[in-house]
Design a protein around this motif. Structure first.
Motif, PDB file in Angstrom:
ATOM      1  N   GLY A 220       0.787  -1.215   0.000  1.00  0.00           N
ATOM      2  CA  GLY A 220       0.000   0.000   0.000  1.00  0.00           C
ATOM      3  C   GLY A 220       0.826   1.274   0.000  1.00  0.00           C
ATOM      4  O   GLY A 220       0.280   2.373  -0.033  1.00  0.00           O
ATOM      5  N   CYS A 221       2.131   1.149   0.014  1.00  0.00           N
ATOM      6  CA  CYS A 221       3.042   2.299   0.073  1.00  0.00           C
ATOM      7  C   CYS A 221       3.481   2.655  -1.340  1.00  0.00           C
ATOM      8  O   CYS A 221       4.172   1.887  -2.001  1.00  0.00           O
ATOM      9  N   GLY A 222       3.075   3.835  -1.816  1.00  0.00           N
ATOM     10  CA  GLY A 222       3.408   4.259  -3.163  1.00  0.00           C
ATOM     11  C   GLY A 222       4.904   4.389  -3.389  1.00  0.00           C
ATOM     12  O   GLY A 222       5.426   3.963  -4.421  1.00  0.00           O
ATOM     13  N   VAL A 223       5.611   4.969  -2.438  1.00  0.00           N
ATOM     14  CA  VAL A 223       7.062   5.128  -2.561  1.00  0.00           C
ATOM     15  C   VAL A 223       7.732   3.754  -2.615  1.00  0.00           C
ATOM     16  O   VAL A 223       8.649   3.528  -3.403  1.00  0.00           O
ATOM     17  N   CYS A 224       7.255   2.827  -1.788  1.00  0.00           N
ATOM     18  CA  CYS A 224       7.810   1.460  -1.777  1.00  0.00           C
ATOM     19  C   CYS A 224       7.649   0.812  -3.150  1.00  0.00           C
ATOM     20  O   CYS A 224       8.569   0.152  -3.637  1.00  0.00           O
ATOM     21  N   ASN A 225       6.502   0.981  -3.758  1.00  0.00           N
ATOM     22  CA  ASN A 225       6.227   0.371  -5.058  1.00  0.00           C
ATOM     23  C   ASN A 225       7.092   0.961  -6.170  1.00  0.00           C
ATOM     24  O   ASN A 225       7.394   0.285  -7.144  1.00  0.00           O
ATOM     25  N   ILE A 226       7.480   2.206  -6.034  1.00  0.00           N
ATOM     26  CA  ILE A 226       8.374   2.833  -7.003  1.00  0.00           C
ATOM     27  C   ILE A 226       9.816   2.405  -6.756  1.00  0.00           C
ATOM     28  O   ILE A 226      10.568   2.127  -7.695  1.00  0.00           O
ATOM     29  N   LEU A 227      10.197   2.314  -5.491  1.00  0.00           N
ATOM     30  CA  LEU A 227      11.586   2.025  -5.138  1.00  0.00           C
ATOM     31  C   LEU A 227      11.960   0.558  -5.339  1.00  0.00           C
ATOM     32  O   LEU A 227      13.082   0.250  -5.756  1.00  0.00           O
ATOM     33  N   LYS A 228      11.030  -0.342  -5.067  1.00  0.00           N
ATOM     34  CA  LYS A 228      11.323  -1.783  -5.122  1.00  0.00           C
ATOM     35  C   LYS A 228      11.926  -2.217  -6.458  1.00  0.00           C
ATOM     36  O   LYS A 228      12.967  -2.876  -6.480  1.00  0.00           O
ATOM     37  N   PRO A 229      11.338  -1.859  -7.613  1.00  0.00           N
ATOM     38  CA  PRO A 229      11.958  -2.272  -8.881  1.00  0.00           C
ATOM     39  C   PRO A 229      13.324  -1.635  -9.111  1.00  0.00           C
ATOM     40  O   PRO A 229      14.191  -2.234  -9.749  1.00  0.00           O
ATOM     41  N   ARG A 230      13.528  -0.452  -8.598  1.00  0.00           N
ATOM     42  CA  ARG A 230      14.826   0.209  -8.745  1.00  0.00           C
ATOM     43  C   ARG A 230      15.893  -0.511  -7.929  1.00  0.00           C
ATOM     44  O   ARG A 230      17.049  -0.599  -8.346  1.00  0.00           O
ATOM     45  N   VAL A 231      15.508  -1.035  -6.758  1.00  0.00           N
ATOM     46  CA  VAL A 231      16.438  -1.816  -5.939  1.00  0.00           C
ATOM     47  C   VAL A 231      16.799  -3.108  -6.674  1.00  0.00           C
ATOM     48  O   VAL A 231      17.971  -3.482  -6.756  1.00  0.00           O
ATOM     49  N   ARG A 232      15.798  -3.771  -7.220  1.00  0.00           N
ATOM     50  CA  ARG A 232      16.051  -5.005  -7.988  1.00  0.00           C
ATOM     51  C   ARG A 232      17.004  -4.731  -9.153  1.00  0.00           C
ATOM     52  O   ARG A 232      17.933  -5.498  -9.407  1.00  0.00           O
ATOM     53  N   GLU A 233      16.739  -3.647  -9.874  1.00  0.00           N
ATOM     54  CA  GLU A 233      17.574  -3.294 -11.017  1.00  0.00           C
ATOM     55  C   GLU A 233      19.008  -3.010 -10.583  1.00  0.00           C
ATOM     56  O   GLU A 233      19.961  -3.459 -11.216  1.00  0.00           O
ATOM     57  N   MET A 234      19.171  -2.290  -9.487  1.00  0.00           N
ATOM     58  CA  MET A 234      20.503  -1.980  -8.972  1.00  0.00           C
ATOM     59  C   MET A 234      21.259  -3.270  -8.646  1.00  0.00           C
ATOM     60  O   MET A 234      22.437  -3.410  -8.955  1.00  0.00           O
ATOM     61  N   LEU A 235      20.566  -4.231  -8.049  1.00  0.00           N
ATOM     62  CA  LEU A 235      21.230  -5.464  -7.626  1.00  0.00           C
ATOM     63  C   LEU A 235      21.527  -6.409  -8.782  1.00  0.00           C
ATOM     64  O   LEU A 235      22.231  -7.407  -8.580  1.00  0.00           O
ATOM     65  N   ASN A 236      21.036  -6.120  -9.970  1.00  0.00           N
ATOM     66  CA  ASN A 236      21.433  -6.919 -11.131  1.00  0.00           C
ATOM     67  C   ASN A 236      22.940  -6.862 -11.344  1.00  0.00           C
ATOM     68  O   ASN A 236      23.527  -7.786 -11.886  1.00  0.00           O
ATOM     69  N   SER A 237      23.569  -5.782 -10.898  1.00  0.00           N
ATOM     70  CA  SER A 237      25.021  -5.640 -11.009  1.00  0.00           C
ATOM     71  C   SER A 237      25.763  -6.448  -9.955  1.00  0.00           C
ATOM     72  O   SER A 237      26.988  -6.563 -10.017  1.00  0.00           O
ATOM     73  N   TYR A 238      25.031  -6.971  -8.981  1.00  0.00           N
ATOM     74  CA  TYR A 238      25.641  -7.701  -7.864  1.00  0.00           C
ATOM     75  C   TYR A 238      24.949  -9.051  -7.683  1.00  0.00           C
ATOM     76  O   TYR A 238      24.180  -9.248  -6.740  1.00  0.00           O
ATOM     77  N   PRO A 239      25.202  -9.993  -8.579  1.00  0.00           N
ATOM     78  CA  PRO A 239      24.440 -11.250  -8.556  1.00  0.00           C
ATOM     79  C   PRO A 239      24.641 -12.107  -7.312  1.00  0.00           C
ATOM     80  O   PRO A 239      23.807 -12.964  -7.029  1.00  0.00           O
ATOM     81  N   LYS A 240      25.688 -11.878  -6.551  1.00  0.00           N
ATOM     82  CA  LYS A 240      25.929 -12.712  -5.371  1.00  0.00           C
ATOM     83  C   LYS A 240      25.282 -12.159  -4.102  1.00  0.00           C
ATOM     84  O   LYS A 240      25.356 -12.778  -3.049  1.00  0.00           O
ATOM     85  N   ILE A 241      24.647 -11.010  -4.194  1.00  0.00           N
ATOM     86  CA  ILE A 241      23.944 -10.443  -3.043  1.00  0.00           C
ATOM     87  C   ILE A 241      22.552 -11.062  -2.967  1.00  0.00           C
ATOM     88  O   ILE A 241      21.816 -11.093  -3.950  1.00  0.00           O
ATOM     89  N   LYS A 242      22.206 -11.537  -1.800  1.00  0.00           N
ATOM     90  CA  LYS A 242      20.880 -12.110  -1.568  1.00  0.00           C
ATOM     91  C   LYS A 242      19.918 -10.963  -1.259  1.00  0.00           C
ATOM     92  O   LYS A 242      20.169 -10.153  -0.371  1.00  0.00           O
ATOM     93  N   LEU A 243      18.842 -10.890  -2.010  1.00  0.00           N
ATOM     94  CA  LEU A 243      17.830  -9.852  -1.828  1.00  0.00           C
ATOM     95  C   LEU A 243      16.594 -10.461  -1.183  1.00  0.00           C
ATOM     96  O   LEU A 243      16.092 -11.477  -1.650  1.00  0.00           O
ATOM     97  N   VAL A 244      16.116  -9.844  -0.129  1.00  0.00           N
ATOM     98  CA  VAL A 244      14.948 -10.329   0.598  1.00  0.00           C
ATOM     99  C   VAL A 244      13.961  -9.184   0.754  1.00  0.00           C
ATOM    100  O   VAL A 244      14.341  -8.078   1.128  1.00  0.00           O
ATOM    101  N   GLU A 245      12.712  -9.445   0.448  1.00  0.00           N
ATOM    102  CA  GLU A 245      11.650  -8.454   0.631  1.00  0.00           C
ATOM    103  C   GLU A 245      10.805  -8.866   1.821  1.00  0.00           C
ATOM    104  O   GLU A 245      10.387 -10.014   1.915  1.00  0.00           O
ATOM    105  N   ILE A 246      10.555  -7.924   2.701  1.00  0.00           N
ATOM    106  CA  ILE A 246       9.689  -8.185   3.842  1.00  0.00           C
ATOM    107  C   ILE A 246       8.570  -7.154   3.832  1.00  0.00           C
ATOM    108  O   ILE A 246       8.826  -5.947   3.857  1.00  0.00           O
ATOM    109  N   GLU A 247       7.360  -7.633   3.763  1.00  0.00           N
ATOM    110  CA  GLU A 247       6.205  -6.753   3.862  1.00  0.00           C
ATOM    111  C   GLU A 247       5.898  -6.562   5.345  1.00  0.00           C
ATOM    112  O   GLU A 247       5.540  -7.504   6.041  1.00  0.00           O
ATOM    113  N   VAL A 248       6.017  -5.334   5.799  1.00  0.00           N
ATOM    114  CA  VAL A 248       5.929  -5.065   7.232  1.00  0.00           C
ATOM    115  C   VAL A 248       4.566  -5.399   7.821  1.00  0.00           C
ATOM    116  O   VAL A 248       4.489  -5.864   8.961  1.00  0.00           O
ATOM    117  N   ASP A 249       3.500  -5.201   7.055  1.00  0.00           N
ATOM    118  CA  ASP A 249       2.180  -5.474   7.604  1.00  0.00           C
ATOM    119  C   ASP A 249       1.927  -6.975   7.760  1.00  0.00           C
ATOM    120  O   ASP A 249       1.086  -7.387   8.549  1.00  0.00           O
TER     121      ASP A 249
END
Length: 107
Positions: free
Chosen positions: A28-57
Motif C-alpha cells: 500500500g506504500c506508493g514510494v515502496c512500489n516505485i523504489l522496489k523495482p529500482r532496488v532489484r535493477e541496482m542489484l542486477n550488477s551484484y548477482p551474489k547479493i541475496k535480496l529479501v523483501e519483507i512486507e511489514v504489515d
C-alpha cells in the motif's frame, strides 16, 4: 526476491550469505512500489547479493526485530553485521556506491 516471515529463517539467511540486502516495504506504500523495482535493477550488477523483501504489515515480528519504524527501509548485512541502514528518504546512488565497495572486497 524472497518473502520471508520467520525470524529464524531470516537469521539463517544473514548468517549463510556474505551480503544480504533486506528491503522492508508494504504493497500500500506508493514510494515502496516505485523504489522496489529500482532496488532489484541496482542489484542486477551484484548477482551474489541475496535480496529479501519483507512486507511489514505481514511480518510484524521481523519489523520489530530490526527496529523498522518507517518504510521503505533498506538494511544491508555484511558477514552477519548490519552495515548499511537507510529509511524513508533513500538515496539509491549512495547505497549503490557503498555496496560496490563491499562487493569488490568479497568477490
Amino acid at each position: 526476491m524472497d518473502k520471508l516471515y520467520k525470524k529464524d529463517i531470516i537469521d539463517n539467511l544473514i548468517k549463510e550469505n556474505d551480503i544480504v540486502l533486506i528491503y522492508f516495504g508494504n504493497e500500500g506504500c506508493g514510494v515502496c512500489n516505485i523504489l522496489k523495482p529500482r532496488v532489484r535493477e541496482m542489484l542486477n550488477s551484484y548477482p551474489k547479493i541475496k535480496l529479501v523483501e519483507i512486507e511489514v504489515d505481514k511480518n510484524l515480528e521481523a519489523s520489530a526485530q530490526f527496529n523498522i519504524f518507517t518504510i521503505p527501509a533498506i538494511l544491508v548485512f555484511i558477514q552477519g553485521k548490519e552495515s548499511i541502514r537507510e529509511a524513508r528518504y533513500i538515496n539509491l546512488e549512495e547505497i549503490d556506491n557503498n555496496i560496490k565497495r563491499y562487493y569488490e572486497l568479497f568477490y
